[in-house]
Scaffold this motif. Structure first.
Motif, PDB file in Angstrom:
ATOM      1  N   TYR A  52     -50.242  32.713   1.525  1.00 54.87           N
ATOM      2  CA  TYR A  52     -51.390  33.348   0.871  1.00 54.87           C
ATOM      3  C   TYR A  52     -51.449  32.830  -0.562  1.00 54.87           C
ATOM      4  O   TYR A  52     -50.460  32.937  -1.299  1.00 54.87           O
ATOM      5  N   VAL A  53     -52.580  32.222  -0.944  1.00 55.16           N
ATOM      6  CA  VAL A  53     -52.696  31.703  -2.308  1.00 55.16           C
ATOM      7  C   VAL A  53     -53.220  32.810  -3.226  1.00 55.16           C
ATOM      8  O   VAL A  53     -54.283  33.376  -2.993  1.00 55.16           O
ATOM      9  N   THR A  54     -52.420  33.106  -4.241  1.00 55.53           N
ATOM     10  CA  THR A  54     -52.707  34.222  -5.130  1.00 55.53           C
ATOM     11  C   THR A  54     -52.015  34.014  -6.475  1.00 55.53           C
ATOM     12  O   THR A  54     -50.922  33.430  -6.517  1.00 55.53           O
ATOM     13  N   PRO A  55     -52.645  34.482  -7.564  1.00 53.43           N
ATOM     14  CA  PRO A  55     -51.984  34.336  -8.874  1.00 53.43           C
ATOM     15  C   PRO A  55     -50.640  35.059  -8.928  1.00 53.43           C
ATOM     16  O   PRO A  55     -49.832  34.781  -9.798  1.00 53.43           O
ATOM     17  N   ARG A  56     -50.377  35.986  -7.984  1.00 51.70           N
ATOM     18  CA  ARG A  56     -49.071  36.642  -8.065  1.00 51.70           C
ATOM     19  C   ARG A  56     -47.966  35.921  -7.276  1.00 51.70           C
ATOM     20  O   ARG A  56     -46.857  36.432  -7.126  1.00 51.70           O
ATOM     21  N   GLY A  57     -48.258  34.711  -6.786  1.00 53.23           N
ATOM     22  CA  GLY A  57     -47.259  33.970  -6.021  1.00 53.23           C
ATOM     23  C   GLY A  57     -46.308  33.162  -6.891  1.00 53.23           C
ATOM     24  O   GLY A  57     -46.413  33.133  -8.113  1.00 53.23           O
ATOM     25  N   ARG A  58     -45.378  32.496  -6.201  1.00 52.80           N
ATOM     26  CA  ARG A  58     -44.461  31.551  -6.848  1.00 52.80           C
ATOM     27  C   ARG A  58     -45.294  30.346  -7.301  1.00 52.80           C
ATOM     28  O   ARG A  58     -46.179  29.895  -6.559  1.00 52.80           O
ATOM     29  N   VAL A  59     -45.040  29.846  -8.496  1.00 55.94           N
ATOM     30  CA  VAL A  59     -45.893  28.768  -9.018  1.00 55.94           C
ATOM     31  C   VAL A  59     -45.575  27.438  -8.313  1.00 55.94           C
ATOM     32  O   VAL A  59     -44.432  26.991  -8.290  1.00 55.94           O
ATOM     33  N   PHE A  60     -46.610  26.871  -7.726  1.00 57.47           N
ATOM     34  CA  PHE A  60     -46.497  25.648  -6.927  1.00 57.47           C
ATOM     35  C   PHE A  60     -46.051  24.468  -7.783  1.00 57.47           C
ATOM     36  O   PHE A  60     -46.486  24.313  -8.920  1.00 57.47           O
ATOM     37  N   ASP A  61     -45.165  23.635  -7.221  1.00 54.82           N
ATOM     38  CA  ASP A  61     -44.791  22.386  -7.887  1.00 54.82           C
ATOM     39  C   ASP A  61     -44.405  21.341  -6.838  1.00 54.82           C
ATOM     40  O   ASP A  61     -44.450  21.613  -5.635  1.00 54.82           O
TER      41      ASP A  61
END
Ligand code: ADE
Length: 239
Positions: free
Chosen positions: A91-100
């Motif tokens: 689920y893409v959401t601002p409360r997720g782990r930051v993608f890298d």
């Protein structure tokens, strides 16, 4: 082969953003598959509604659990009936782990990836608890929906699939793969607006070129991303 299943209310937006250039070639070469599934097709509401007011009040509408859950289950069923294992549901959401880049690398070995795009104020928490395996953010800012983040993830993961990039090493030598930013690059002409291409690059001396590129990578990283530079230096000391 990775199959991306993108669950969205705006499939055309996602298709048009991903069906060009390198990814288009990868799709045509059967290296990746991109399927957009319209969450609205799964609503049981007779007016085709997928959203409603939030309990407790507050601005905006929330996507309801039922269509989202049924959409995810339909896609998982399709995957497992083809003999493959249940896919991760991101689920893409601002409360997720930051993608890298390292997260992209982890995902690039999956056979199927489901990406769930929220809209409006988000999605009923209960379906997230029940069906979502990973929460991912693309950075500390807020967008109007999950479609752009889903496209970012898909593009970044897809280019790590063997064969998607023409040049076998370009995924290895670029920015971030070794923790450094990329060195500057130049093409013809040799002089443009009175600026000459650095001499060493014309020398044909591979050792010197490698050395120059590493030095420039270090310089760029130190200047623009001191956080990455510190990490790189600390890691080099450990080795
Ligand atoms: N949805 C809205 N903003 C987002 C962000 N920054 N990352 C992932 N999903 C989002």
């Amino acid at each position: 082969m990775i199959r991306f299943h993108i669950l969205t209310l705006f499939p055309d937006m996602v298709y048009s953003g991903l069906n060009e250039s390198i990814l288009k070639r990868a799709i045509n070469a059967d290296l990746i598959e991109i399927e957009c599934v319209n969450i609205r097709d799964y609503t049981e509401n007779k007016h085709n509604k997928v959203d409603d007011y939030t309990y407790g009040g507050g601005a905006g509408m929330l996507m309801q659990a039922q269509p989202v859950y049924d959409c995810i289950e339909a896609v998982e069923d399709k995957i497992t009936s083809a003999g493959r294992k249940r896919a991760k549901v991101i689920y893409v959401t601002p409360r997720g782990r930051v993608f890298d880049q390292s997260i992209a690398k982890e995902y690039s070995v999956e056979e199927d990836i489901i990406i769930l795009c929220g809209h409006y104020e988000g999605i009923d928490e209960r379906v997230l608890e029940e069906s979502v395996t990973d929460l991912i953010s693309i950075g500390d800012y807020v967008l109007t929906g999950g479609e752009l983040p889903a496209m970012v993830l898909t593009d970044c993961i897809a280019r790590l699939v063997p064969g998607v990039l023409n040049n076998a090493d370009s995924a290895e030598t670029e920015s971030f793969s070794d923790g450094l930013l990329e060195y500057p690059q130049y093409s013809r002409p040799e002089i443009w607006h009175d600026k000459a291409v650095p001499e060493v690059l014309l020398s044909g001396h591979h050792k010197n070129i490698e050395k120059w590129r590493l030095e420039r990578s270090l310089e760029e990283t130190k200047k623009h991303r001191p956080d990455l530079y510190e990490k790189y230096v600390a890691n080099s000391k450990k080795l």
